[in-house]
Design a protein around this motif. Structure first.
Motif, PDB file in Angstrom:
ATOM      1  N   LEU A  92       1.144 -13.766  33.762  1.00  9.20           N
ATOM      2  CA  LEU A  92       1.059 -12.596  32.872  1.00  9.20           C
ATOM      3  C   LEU A  92       1.962 -11.468  33.362  1.00  9.20           C
ATOM      4  N   GLY A  93       2.035 -11.298  34.696  1.00  9.04           N
ATOM      5  CA  GLY A  93       2.948 -10.287  35.230  1.00  9.04           C
ATOM      6  C   GLY A  93       4.390 -10.617  34.893  1.00  9.04           C
ATOM      7  N   ALA A  94       4.766 -11.907  35.000  1.00 10.19           N
ATOM      8  CA  ALA A  94       6.131 -12.316  34.644  1.00 10.19           C
ATOM      9  C   ALA A  94       6.379 -12.106  33.161  1.00 10.19           C
ATOM     10  N   GLY A 148       1.112  -8.160  40.146  1.00  9.92           N
ATOM     11  CA  GLY A 148       2.276  -7.369  40.556  1.00  9.92           C
ATOM     12  C   GLY A 148       3.354  -8.223  41.178  1.00  9.92           C
ATOM     13  N   SER A 149       2.937  -9.235  41.954  1.00  7.14           N
ATOM     14  CA  SER A 149       3.961 -10.096  42.564  1.00  7.14           C
ATOM     15  C   SER A 149       4.670 -10.922  41.500  1.00  7.14           C
ATOM     16  N   GLY A 150       3.925 -11.307  40.438  1.00 10.39           N
ATOM     17  CA  GLY A 150       4.575 -12.028  39.353  1.00 10.39           C
ATOM     18  C   GLY A 150       5.634 -11.177  38.672  1.00 10.39           C
ATOM     19  N   SER A 151       5.340  -9.894  38.462  1.00 10.54           N
ATOM     20  CA  SER A 151       6.326  -8.996  37.850  1.00 10.54           C
ATOM     21  C   SER A 151       7.537  -8.824  38.769  1.00 10.54           C
ATOM     22  N   ARG A 152       7.279  -8.683  40.067  1.00  9.37           N
ATOM     23  CA  ARG A 152       8.375  -8.461  41.010  1.00  9.37           C
ATOM     24  C   ARG A 152       9.298  -9.671  41.077  1.00  9.37           C
ATOM     25  N   SER A 197      12.645 -21.014  41.991  1.00  7.20           N
ATOM     26  CA  SER A 197      11.252 -21.095  42.427  1.00  7.20           C
ATOM     27  C   SER A 197      11.075 -20.140  43.593  1.00  7.20           C
ATOM     28  N   ARG A 198      10.244 -19.150  43.403  1.00  6.30           N
ATOM     29  CA  ARG A 198      10.054 -18.136  44.455  1.00  6.30           C
ATOM     30  C   ARG A 198       8.553 -17.899  44.656  1.00  6.30           C
ATOM     31  N   ALA A 199       8.212 -17.415  45.852  1.00  5.48           N
ATOM     32  CA  ALA A 199       6.808 -17.213  46.236  1.00  5.48           C
ATOM     33  C   ALA A 199       6.358 -15.805  45.880  1.00  5.48           C
ATOM     34  N   GLY A 200       5.156 -15.707  45.351  1.00  2.00           N
ATOM     35  CA  GLY A 200       4.470 -14.435  45.162  1.00  2.00           C
ATOM     36  C   GLY A 200       3.286 -14.371  46.104  1.00  2.00           C
TER      37      GLY A 200
END
Length: 893
Positions: A226-228, A198-202, A190-193
């Motif tokens: 969606l980014g993930a 873009g943060s989801g992809s990162r 579990s990590r914060a965006g």
């Protein structure tokens, strides 16, 4: 001594003060300024802002200010401080993080400014109210759904929102609590965006580097999910991982569309509800009761309900757009009203000053006259505007009332009430149309349509309408017209011109007088003269006789003053001239001159929709009365029973239909399409009823052959089948089928369909190749029939195409066309034209996904409500039920 205006200043100054006070009435409502501070800028918050703006339309005393901090804590504090310094009445704040704007909220509290937190909370407890979704419950619900989606086991990861933001904290807490019941569902990371795609992809890239298998990805909003997804599918194309998000916006690229398109497995609607938020703010400002904690309800969007929710959202968006357009119109009308009010006030002040200084005695009389004139003009303009606005609601009222009236379960009292509504709606609609027609002539928007016809018999016919009135007054009528006078003109407008002139002559000619009507041709122009031995027209009034509302004061004056104005307007529309003169020794003479052929006649104009529909309605009334009389007469005769051929490979079906239909018709049968085709050629039945799925030759091929063979092409074909798909219906209609009934069917419905098909085709069979009486149409009648069909088909989509135009294309007058078509087919031209339009509309309903309104206009109907009425009268069910197998009336290809 003093100047007059100083002398009367004691009256003038209070008058000015009163007028200024009156002009300011309505502006004493307290105005509120509400500032909205958004922590970020995204489509969700844009939707919220739009809802706030739309809702503000109903609050004339609310002004909105907006700002966005773009995820910058310091910038949001500065923006809030700026709002506080401006002295706004209330703050709506969506905090970026829980602890960053607490000082700003405290400053607002000290200034006495209420603070409403929306979407997110802060550490401060000094806010006035909170509104938003229960983020803890959202996280818990999504945890339950993820466990169910994964079958109670597997690995999943969570991408949280911005660190230290209250939605991120509460959603994570609810998720973890929900998963305590599912020990085999493991949250491996579990990590914060920062809420962006873009943060989801990162974050997804960082998680995949650990090497653990991921069965499901939960993003705390749809963009991060969606980014993930993009990263995971790029790295692991064969992955079966599920993706779940929150927000579920209906915008392009929003969560609902992504769920519908399969890119997300679920999303949770994170409501905006700007309407309720603004209502809460207004309640606080107006010291009305309100709740401190206002939690918004929501729901999960899954593939099962995504499409429905998307449709609802699109409909809501359409309504919002319509509301915005309406608001823009209202703003323009209000601005115009304010300008007019200011202008009127200035006029009143100037007139008051002049009246006091110069004509104090006549002030009241002059002011009353001016106000009366302005009131008359305002009434005419008001009624015209209201008439335009009433036409659509009246039309929309008529169709539902007719549908309700057709309900057999209604009580007599309910049906009587609906009858009252229908009658009064019709009366109001007629009044509205009269007002609009009158205004249309004034504005020069009345159009014409041209047709070739013989004016001489038309004049005799028009004058015949006045014979009873002339006989009552012992008037002598002289008709001096040539045997033939062929013109290209607008017959309806010429009739109205002659009607008004003859009506005036009859009215103003005393008993025992004489009236003349003459028609002459000179070169490329023709003239119509109407004169009488009546009271004449005063010489000083002749120049004004054609003015709107002008009337000569006589003992006979009882009209409206618009008849001669319409005569002049119609004459000028037909490129003619009209003059009035007194006849010696007494009486009046009106002379109207027109060109024999109208200029630019190749681009003939069409009559208004309202006029055409009134003519069609008249034809319908006459034809319906005659049809009822014919049916009553036919029921008393012993006519030979009609013949029906039943084609079906099921012997039981054949036996059942033969037994049941045999009560009313002569029935023969065939076991397959080939046998049925040969039987139809040999026996020439009045109707063929066939199954679709049969060996040797199916029903579609049978229908195709029957319609392509000259000996059987006139026979109506009714297909019975268990296939209820739109493409099956389309195939049937493409083969030329006249009806399509789905099994199982009602006996009453089938019998009604059979009877209607046979009755509607009886006269047409006589026209196209001989009927039961052995008569065959002549070669010329066949040519005429072909031309009639071609003319109708070419103009099916033209709602203004009238019987006069149809006659013009065929070289016949309206009366000639009616008599010829009625003699050949048993139907009036109006019925044939309407039936052809309804046939095409029925095919479009079966073969396309167009709306009822689109099909109505495409097939030449002036309005969807009129189309619905005609369709229901013809087929027995409204257009929206077409294709459901429950129509009780006719069904044509």
């Amino acid at each position: 001594m003093g100047y007059p205006f100083i002398k009367h200043g004691g009256i003038l100054i209070p008058l000015i003060v009163i007028v200024l006070l009156l002009s300011g009435c309505g502006g004493d409502q307290h105005q509120y300024t509400i500032a909205v501070s958004q922590c970020s800028e995204d489509i969700w918050r844009e939707k919220l802002n739009e809802e706030l703006k739309t809702t503000s339309y109903i609050y004339d005393n609310v002004n909105l200010l907006f700002s966005t901090a773009r995820d910058n804590d310091r910038l949001q504090q500065e923006q809030i401080d700026s709002f506080i310094n401006r002295g706004v009445d209330l703050l709506i704040i969506s905090p970026n993080q829980v602890n960053t704007i607490t000082p700003a909220i405290e400053r607002a509290r000290r200034k006495g400014i209420p603070v409403v937190l929306f979407d997110r909370k802060t550490e401060s407890a000094h806010y006035t109210a909170f509104m938003g979704a229960d983020n803890y419950q959202i996280g818990r619900t999504m945890g339950e759904y993820i466990a169910h989606l994964m079958g109670g086991r597997g690995n999943f990861v969570e991408i949280r929102g911005l660190e230290h933001s209250s939605p991120s904290i509460d959603r994570h807490r609810g998720l973890v609590d929900a998963l305590r019941r599912y020990p085999e569902v493991r949250l491996i990371d579990s990590r914060a965006g920062d809420w962006s795609e873009g943060s989801g992809s990162r974050v997804m890239t960082e998680m995949l580097n650990s090497g653990d298998r991921v069965d499901c990805v939960f993003g705390q909003n749809d963009r991060m999910a969606l980014g993930a997804r993009k990263v995971l599918m790029d790295r692991q194309p064969d992955s079966k991982a599920r993706f779940v998000g929150i927000d579920a916006l209906a915008t392009p690229g929003g969560g609902i569309r992504e769920v519908k398109d399969g890119r997300l497995d679920a999303s949770y609607i994170y409501p905006t509800r700007g309407d309720r938020l603004l209502q809460l703010a207004v309640n606080i400002l107006e010291h009305k009761p309100y709740k401190n904690e206002n939690l918004l309800e929501s729901a999960i969007v899954t593939p099962d309900n995504a499409e429905v929710m998307l449709m609802q959202a699109d409909e809501m968006r359409l309504q919002v757009d319509n509301l915005k357009q309406l608001h823009a119109h209202v703003d323009r009308f209000l601005a115009r009203y304010n300008y007019q009010k200011v202008f009127l006030i200035l006029i009143i002040l100037v007139l008051s000053l002049l009246i006091i200084v110069l004509f104090l005695f006549y002030r009241g009389l002059s002011l009353r006259r001016r106000m009366a004139e302005e009131t008359a003009n305002a009434k005419l303009k008001f009624f015209t505007n209201v008439s335009h606005e009433l036409r659509t609601p009246l039309t929309l009222i008529t169709a539902p009332v007719e549908q309700l009236a057709a309900d057999d379960t209604l009580t007599d009292g309910q049906r009587s009430l609906l009858g009252v509504v229908k009658r009064n709606t019709d009366i109001l609609l007629r009044l509205v149309n009269e007002i609009l027609d009158f205004r249309k002539v004034q504005n020069g928007k009345m159009t014409v349509h041209l047709a070739h016809f013989d004016l001489s018999p038309a004049l005799r016919q028009w004058t015949a309408m006045f014979e009873p009135a002339m006989k009552k007054k012992s008037l002598t009528l002289h008709i001096e017209v040539p045997d033939h006078l062929f013109v290209l003109s607008d017959g309806y407008k010429l009739e109205r011109i002659c009607y008004n002139l003859l009506s005036n002559s009859v009215k103003y000619t005393p008993e025992g007088g004489e009236i003349w009507i003459r028609a002459t041709q000179s070169g490329d122009r023709f003239a119509i003269v109407v004169e009488d031995t009546g009271i004449g027209i005063p010489e000083d009034k002749l120049k004004r006789i054609f003015e709107r509302f002008f009337q000569v004061e006589t003992p006979y004056t009882n009209g409206t003053g618009v008849g001669l104005a319409l005569v002049k307007a119609f004459t000028e529309m037909l490129h003619g001239t009209v003059t009035a003169a007194n006849r010696q020794p007494q009486g009046a003479r009106f002379t109207i001159e027109f060109p024999v052929s109208q200029p630019n006649s190749d681009a003939s104009q069409t009559a208004g929709v309202e006029e055409t529909e009134r003519q069609m309605a008249h034809e319908e009334a006459v034809d319906t009365q005659k049809a009822n009389a014919e049916m009553l007469t036919a029921s008393e005769k012993q006519e030979p029973r009609k013949r029906i051929l039943v084609v079906d490979d099921n012997a039981d079906i054949r036996a059942y239909l033969a037994s049941w239909l045999g009560k009313y018709y002569q029935v023969s049968s065939a076991a397959d399409g080939r046998e049925g085709f040969e039987t139809a050629r040999r026996e020439a039945p009045d109707l063929v009823m066939s199954d679709v799925m049969m060996p040797v030759m199916d029903g579609l091929e049978l229908c195709r052959r029957l319609k392509s063979d000259v000996t059987t092409s006139h026979i109506p074909v009714l297909l019975l089948t268990a296939r209820d798909m739109d493409d099956s219906r389309a195939d049937a209609y493409n083969c030329g089928a006249d009806g399509y009934i789905v099994k199982p069917f009602s006996e009453d419905v089938l019998l009604a369909r059979v009877k209607n098909l046979i009755d509607s085709r009886q006269q047409l069979r006589d026209a196209f190749g001989g009927g039961s009486d052995g008569l065959n149409p002549t070669k010329e009648d066949k040519k005429f029939t072909v031309k009639l069909r071609e003319a109708i088909q070419q103009h099916l989509d033209d709602s203004d195409f009238s019987v006069e135009q149809l006659g013009g294309e065929l070289g016949l007058s309206r009366a000639q066309l009616y008599r010829k078509v009625k003699a050949m087919t048993g139907q009036s031209p109006v019925e044939i034209l309407r039936e052809a339009r309804l046939r095409r509309a029925d095919r479009l309903l079966a073969m396309t996904d167009k709306t009822v309104a689109e099909i109505a206009y495409e097939t030449g109907f002036s309005s969807p409500s009129y189309f619905t009425k005609c369709y229901k009268d013809y087929f027995g069910c409204p257009p929206k039920d077409a294709g459901k197998g429950n129509r009780k009336g006719k069904e044509q290809p």
